[in-house]
Design an enzyme around this catalytic site. Structure first.
Site, mmCIF file in Angstrom:
data_model
loop_
_atom_site.group_PDB
_atom_site.id
_atom_site.type_symbol
_atom_site.label_atom_id
_atom_site.label_comp_id
_atom_site.label_asym_id
_atom_site.label_seq_id
_atom_site.Cartn_x
_atom_site.Cartn_y
_atom_site.Cartn_z
ATOM 1 N N GLU A 1 0.644 -1.243 0.271
ATOM 2 C CA GLU A 1 -0.266 0.252 0.091
ATOM 3 C C GLU A 1 1.103 1.099 -0.381
ATOM 4 O O GLU A 1 1.895 1.310 0.492
ATOM 5 C CB GLU A 1 -1.007 0.031 1.316
ATOM 6 C CG GLU A 1 -0.205 0.092 2.468
ATOM 7 C CD GLU A 1 -0.384 1.502 3.048
ATOM 8 O OE1 GLU A 1 -1.241 2.163 3.070
ATOM 9 O OE2 GLU A 1 0.830 1.419 3.763
ATOM 10 N N SER B 1 9.338 -6.863 8.234
ATOM 11 C CA SER B 1 8.738 -7.007 9.951
ATOM 12 C C SER B 1 8.634 -8.374 9.920
ATOM 13 O O SER B 1 8.086 -9.345 8.654
ATOM 14 C CB SER B 1 8.518 -6.096 10.103
ATOM 15 O OG SER B 1 6.697 -6.496 9.258
ATOM 16 N N GLY C 1 1.753 -7.815 7.260
ATOM 17 C CA GLY C 1 1.014 -8.946 6.516
ATOM 18 C C GLY C 1 2.432 -8.729 5.144
ATOM 19 O O GLY C 1 2.969 -10.021 4.485
ATOM 20 N N THR D 1 1.300 -5.908 17.763
ATOM 21 C CA THR D 1 0.640 -4.816 17.162
ATOM 22 C C THR D 1 -0.824 -5.419 15.908
ATOM 23 O O THR D 1 -1.608 -4.217 16.063
ATOM 24 C CB THR D 1 2.011 -4.090 15.743
ATOM 25 O OG1 THR D 1 2.132 -5.335 15.611
ATOM 26 C CG2 THR D 1 3.117 -3.390 16.032
ATOM 27 N N GLU E 1 32.121 -13.226 5.740
ATOM 28 C CA GLU E 1 32.847 -13.293 6.831
ATOM 29 C C GLU E 1 31.529 -13.365 8.087
ATOM 30 O O GLU E 1 32.554 -13.827 8.672
ATOM 31 C CB GLU E 1 33.530 -12.472 7.274
ATOM 32 C CG GLU E 1 35.208 -12.663 6.626
ATOM 33 C CD GLU E 1 36.471 -11.690 6.813
ATOM 34 O OE1 GLU E 1 36.912 -11.421 7.508
ATOM 35 O OE2 GLU E 1 36.150 -10.815 6.065
#
Length: 449
Positions: free
Chosen positions: A71, A140, A144, A179, A254
């Protein structure tokens, strides 16, 4: 030069990226319009820009970054914000409808329409690189778009760029503050999907960073910008040795070599020191020894778990600024004498040091003080399994009643995928337990034969 492409997915990914690019620009002396400041022009022209920025013919520096969200609101803020002239407008890709906190919408229905366009843009940026080193993917676990579209993107990157490093910076759902109700579903589904596609995932959880901001910076009610600026310092420290000179340089490969003993166990714990407000900065000595010690305190770690309950497999200490190798070695020698820091018996040495001479920058009028040196610690510890187990518990409570499952099935997901993802996570927790158990017994048995 070794270039790195940043891909920012969903609200969390895009907002963390805003803070990161703000900081990179300050570190490299690049103005919000993409041109160098006068004083930086006078210095050595090749200042390690090319890792993160490509330079156009007229001297403008364009970030090798792609913003994508299902969005438009969050990306619109970038399009109209202070850095609107920095980013390539075509590298900001948005859909019309969001994923409504639903992994299945991000991964199957809505995400499918956007993914080819995003990969096309990634291909364009990649073709512009002389020696692409890998990708940093910011997203995150709870949202969604971050979970669903992030997982879809990782799958497709594995197909198109199999040999390149893929490092994730993930916002992990905090144990107490949530949330959305379906965070446990989204997190476990995305972990299951990306487990085999990600080389290394640095997790941060909002609650741990809230606590650091409250305690160390004296902010009563930290906002996302405060959190993101702190995360940006960590990302900057991890990537500093790709961009600036140092006595012990570390590149993306590394990190994996030193931090990931087995492919599935690739979730290092992140800590950063010093996090200190401008008001207190003048009163602190901030020695290398102090900084290093504070990284091993649970209070300074970016995921809520207690490393004293687990064992360390490997630790990277990335120093920046006014640090001499001797001090760093002395700090590590002191650490090794501490009884609280336990390593698994099959990896007794376990410390990897990196030193970069570029001092850490701070955002003008920000909360973090200007310091002459800082350290970022990345450690692979079995304690992070605590974070998984608290998430699994929440998942089980909801899934036992099949709560909210119809939203996922309605978007084209198989119900069996839930059980499959949960089993995979249970296997991951067992992997961590096995690694922690003493492995000496097997060797003694072999010695007898």
């Amino acid at each position: 030069m070794r270039e790195v492409i940043s891909i920012n997915v969903g609200q969390a990914g895009c907002q963390i990226a805003n803070s990161c690019w703000e900081l990179y620009c300050l570190e490299h002396g690049i103005q919000p319009d993409g041109y160098l400041t006068e004083e930086r022009k006078a210095q050595d022209p090749d200042q390690g820009f090319s890792t993160f920025f490509s330079e156009t013919g007229n001297g403008k520096h364009v970030p090798r970054a792609i913003y994508c969200d299902l969005e438009p609101n969050v990306v619109d803020e970038v399009r109209t914000g202070a850095y609107r002239n920095l980013f390539h407008p075509e590298m900001m890709i948005t859909g019309k409808e969001d994923a409504s906190n639903n992994y299945a919408r991000g991964h199957y229905t809505v995400g499918k329409e956007l993914i080819d366009g995003v990969l096309d843009k990634i291909r364009r940026v990649a073709d512009n690189c002389a020696g692409l080193q890998g990708f940093l993917v910011f997203h995150s676990f709870g949202g969604g778009t971050g979970s669903g579209f992030g997982a879809l993107l990782m799958e497709r990157l594995s197909v198109d760029y199999g040999k390149k490093s893929k490092l994730e910076f993930c916002v992990y759902p905090a144990p107490q503050t949530a949330t959305s109700v379906v965070e446990p579903y989204n997190s476990i589904l995305t972990t299951h999907t990306t487990l085999e596609h990600s080389d290394c995932s640095f997790m941060v959880d909002n609650e741990a960073i809230y606590d650091i901001c409250r305690r160390n910076l004296g902010l009563e009610r930290p906002n996302y910008e405060n959190l993101n600026r702190l995360i940006a310092q960590v990302v900057s420290s991890i990537t500093a040795s790709l961009r600036f000179d140092g006595s012990l340089n570390v590149d993306l490969n590394e990190f994996q070599t030193n931090l990931v003993p087995y492919p599935r166990i690739h979730f290092p714990l992140v800590a950063y020191s010093p996090v200190i407000s401008a008001a207190k900065a003048a009163h602190e000595a901030n020695s290398v020894q102090e900084m290093t010690m504070s990284c091993f305190e649970p209070n300074n770690q970016m995921v809520k778990c207690d490393p004293r309950h687990g064992k360390y497999m490997a630790t990277c200490l990335l120093y920046r600024g006014d640090v001499v190798p001797n001090d760093a070695h002395a700090a590590v020698a002191t650490l090794k004498t501490k009884r609280t820091i336990q390593f698994v018996d099959w990896c007794p040495t376990g410390f990897k040091l990196g030193i970069c001479y570029q001092a850490p920058e701070n955002v003008p009028n920000g909360d973090l003080a200007k310091v002459s040196r800082a350290v970022c610690m990345l450690s692979n510890t079995t304690a992070i399994a605590e974070a998984w187990s608290s998430l699994s518990l929440k998942f089980d409570l909801m899934h036992s009643k099949r709560a909210f499952v119809h939203w996922y099935v309605g978007e084209g997901m198989e119900e069996g995928e839930f059980s499959e993802a949960r089993e995979d996570l249970a296997a991951l927790e067992r992997d961590y337990e096995e690694v922690a158990t003493d492995s000496m017994g097997d060797e003694e048995l072999e010695a007898e034969y």
